[in-house]
Design a protein around this motif. Structure first.
Motif, PDB file in Angstrom:
ATOM      1  N   GLY A 198      -3.736   2.937 -11.922  1.00 41.38           N
ATOM      2  CA  GLY A 198      -3.142   2.801 -10.663  1.00 41.38           C
ATOM      3  C   GLY A 198      -4.410   2.457  -9.596  1.00 41.38           C
ATOM      4  O   GLY A 198      -4.214   1.546  -8.736  1.00 41.38           O
ATOM      5  N   LEU A 218       0.885  -1.240  -0.035  1.00 40.38           N
ATOM      6  CA  LEU A 218       0.118  -0.085   0.026  1.00 40.38           C
ATOM      7  C   LEU A 218       0.738   1.418   0.010  1.00 40.38           C
ATOM      8  O   LEU A 218       0.540   2.174  -0.717  1.00 40.38           O
ATOM      9  N   GLN A 275      -4.731  -1.032  -7.318  1.00 36.48           N
ATOM     10  CA  GLN A 275      -4.621  -0.937  -6.042  1.00 36.48           C
ATOM     11  C   GLN A 275      -6.123  -1.501  -5.399  1.00 36.48           C
ATOM     12  O   GLN A 275      -6.165  -1.958  -3.991  1.00 36.48           O
ATOM     13  N   MET A 309       2.410   1.984  -3.493  1.00 36.22           N
ATOM     14  CA  MET A 309       1.352   2.493  -4.599  1.00 36.22           C
ATOM     15  C   MET A 309       0.722   3.468  -4.092  1.00 36.22           C
ATOM     16  O   MET A 309      -0.125   3.680  -4.842  1.00 36.22           O
ATOM     17  N   SER A 352     -10.522   0.096   3.086  1.00 35.03           N
ATOM     18  CA  SER A 352      -9.629   1.167   3.636  1.00 35.03           C
ATOM     19  C   SER A 352      -9.485   1.200   5.171  1.00 35.03           C
ATOM     20  O   SER A 352      -8.257   1.534   5.538  1.00 35.03           O
ATOM     21  N   GLU A 368      -9.532   5.106  -4.743  1.00 37.24           N
ATOM     22  CA  GLU A 368     -10.080   3.951  -5.236  1.00 37.24           C
ATOM     23  C   GLU A 368     -11.593   3.275  -5.259  1.00 37.24           C
ATOM     24  O   GLU A 368     -12.184   2.804  -6.026  1.00 37.24           O
TER      25      GLU A 368
END
Length: 249
Positions: free
Chosen positions: A20, A9, A24, A12, A166, A187
């Protein structure tokens, strides 16, 4: 902080490009994104196909009606376009002419009751053909409506799932720094964005195409009514011993 930077994590975390964000994302969010992207591609394919189909049908209807109202022989027009119809309005015309030809011999010298029965069969044949042709033209419209209504919620599901992951990762790292939080949130929100990208064109296209299809259905029904009136007069004439229809009147 050094341990966080060494994790995938952390490696990236600063890649906020669209690709990206996709890489992810959690596998569930990735499935949501891929599914919505495929739905979006299919939506655009349906949109282009329907627009082309409706334009082609209207153009063919214009040409057919020019021939129909030109005063030429209906039997000749039937042999040329009605026997093997290539477009909806020719199919309606062909269905009516086939039914009329089947009934013409029995009508000669027949009664008013026979003429009324023939007219009923003619109307039914044209109405069924109109409905069948519209069913074909409306194919996949349910898919547009479904994508337009469901895609935002599917995207929202991906967003909720991604945000849950997250926050779980943030709790595990015990780090609430914005640089750590932002990529996961971004994301997750990307899934909702893709859902809207699929839904908005689907809703707009569904409304526009539905309106165009309704107008074309009205055009077919109008032609069926006008042609039905012509065949009604010819049916009465045939019942009294006159000849078969020759031209549109």
């Amino acid at each position: 902080m050094d341990r966080v930077a060494a994790t995938p994590l952390g490696d990236m975390a600063h890649d906020l490009s669209l690709w990206g964000l996709f890489l992810q994302a959690d596998w569930v969010v990735k499935l949501v994104m891929v599914g919505l992207l495929l739905a979006s591609v299919l939506v655009w394919a349906i949109i282009f196909d329907k627009i082309a189909t409706i334009r082609r049908a209207n153009r063919s209807a214009d040409e057919f009606e020019d021939h129909f109202w030109s005063g030429g022989s209906l039997d000749e027009l039937y042999r040329r376009e009605g026997e093997n119809p290539a477009h909806p309005i020719a199919a309606v015309f062909g269905a009516a002419m086939r039914e009329w030809h089947r009934s013409a011999e029995r009508l000669r010298g027949g009664s008013e009751l026979a003429a009324a029965g023939t007219q009923e069969r003619l109307d039914r044949a044209m109405n069924v053909t109109v409905q069948r042709q519209m069913d074909r033209m409306e194919r996949w419209m349910v898919f547009l409506a479904s994508v337009g209504s469901v895609a935002p919620f599917i995207g929202l599901f991906g967003t909720v799932w991604g945000i849950m992951n997250s926050f779980t990762a943030i709790a595990g790292m015990q780090n609430t720094n914005l640089a750590v939080v932002a990529p996961g949130i971004a994301e997750a929100l990307f899934a909702t964005a893709i859902g809207l990208v699929a839904a908005i064109p689907a809703v707009l296209a569904y409304n526009k195409i539905s309106t165009d299809l309704s107008r074309f259905a009205g055009r077919l029904e109008g032609f069926a009514s006008e042609f039905g009136a012509i065949l009604s007069r010819q049916t009465e004439a045939a019942a009294s011993g006159a000849r078969a229809p020759v031209a549109a009147e």
